[in-house]
Design a protein around this motif. Structure first.
Motif, mmCIF file in Angstrom:
data_model
loop_
_atom_site.group_PDB
_atom_site.id
_atom_site.type_symbol
_atom_site.label_atom_id
_atom_site.label_comp_id
_atom_site.label_asym_id
_atom_site.label_seq_id
_atom_site.Cartn_x
_atom_site.Cartn_y
_atom_site.Cartn_z
ATOM 1 N N SER A 1 0.835 -1.183 0.000
ATOM 2 C CA SER A 1 0.000 0.000 0.000
ATOM 3 C C SER A 1 0.873 1.237 0.000
ATOM 4 O O SER A 1 2.060 1.178 0.279
ATOM 5 N N GLU A 2 0.275 2.349 -0.274
ATOM 6 C CA GLU A 2 1.015 3.604 -0.420
ATOM 7 C C GLU A 2 1.785 3.952 0.854
ATOM 8 O O GLU A 2 1.279 3.814 1.956
ATOM 9 N N ASP A 3 3.021 4.404 0.678
ATOM 10 C CA ASP A 3 3.897 4.852 1.766
ATOM 11 C C ASP A 3 4.224 3.754 2.779
ATOM 12 O O ASP A 3 4.542 4.041 3.924
ATOM 13 N N THR A 4 4.174 2.491 2.368
ATOM 14 C CA THR A 4 4.490 1.382 3.252
ATOM 15 C C THR A 4 5.741 0.659 2.767
ATOM 16 O O THR A 4 5.848 0.321 1.588
ATOM 17 N N ASN A 5 6.698 0.452 3.662
ATOM 18 C CA ASN A 5 7.911 -0.291 3.315
ATOM 19 C C ASN A 5 7.566 -1.739 3.001
ATOM 20 O O ASN A 5 6.644 -2.307 3.583
ATOM 21 N N GLY A 35 11.244 4.776 -5.765
ATOM 22 C CA GLY A 35 11.557 4.501 -4.375
ATOM 23 C C GLY A 35 13.032 4.196 -4.191
ATOM 24 O O GLY A 35 13.838 4.394 -5.101
ATOM 25 N N ARG A 36 13.374 3.700 -3.012
ATOM 26 C CA ARG A 36 14.758 3.397 -2.672
ATOM 27 C C ARG A 36 14.861 1.988 -2.115
ATOM 28 O O ARG A 36 13.900 1.451 -1.591
ATOM 29 N N ASN A 66 3.764 9.341 -1.198
ATOM 30 C CA ASN A 66 2.515 9.464 -1.959
ATOM 31 C C ASN A 66 2.542 8.768 -3.313
ATOM 32 O O ASN A 66 1.692 9.029 -4.155
ATOM 33 N N TRP A 67 3.488 7.889 -3.540
ATOM 34 C CA TRP A 67 3.534 7.151 -4.800
ATOM 35 C C TRP A 67 2.807 5.831 -4.625
ATOM 36 O O TRP A 67 2.854 5.195 -3.574
ATOM 37 N N PHE A 68 2.105 5.402 -5.680
ATOM 38 C CA PHE A 68 1.506 4.075 -5.692
ATOM 39 C C PHE A 68 1.550 3.547 -7.115
ATOM 40 O O PHE A 68 1.601 4.303 -8.078
#
Length: 75
Positions: A1-5, A35-36, A66-68
């Motif tokens: 999900s968004e913003d989840t490692n 992402g990283r 905020n990326w998905f």
């Protein structure tokens, strides 16, 4: 999900009939566009760069804020 490692154990995705999986060291070939990638070293996640040999098989992907969607990295 968004913003989840996403924590990834690369040993689940690699094999070698001649060597124990625990002895293999992945090379992070390309990085994700959105992402990283980090490796777990001594209890701390440190960012990896393209072409870097990871010293562990415990990897974390952290998406950009905020990326998905879909993205990938190769090793």
């Amino acid at each position: 999900s968004e913003d989840t490692n996403a924590d990834i154990d690369l040993s689940s995705f690699i094999s070698d009939i001649d060597n124990a999986v625990s002895s293999l060291t992945p090379v992070i070939a390309t990085l994700p566009a959105n992402g990283r990638v980090f490796q777990l070293v001594g209890g701390t996640y440190t960012q990896v760069t393209a072409g870097q040999t990871a010293v562990t098989q415990s990897i974390r992907f952290t998406p950009n804020t905020n990326w998905f969607g879909s993205t990938s990295f190769t090793y």
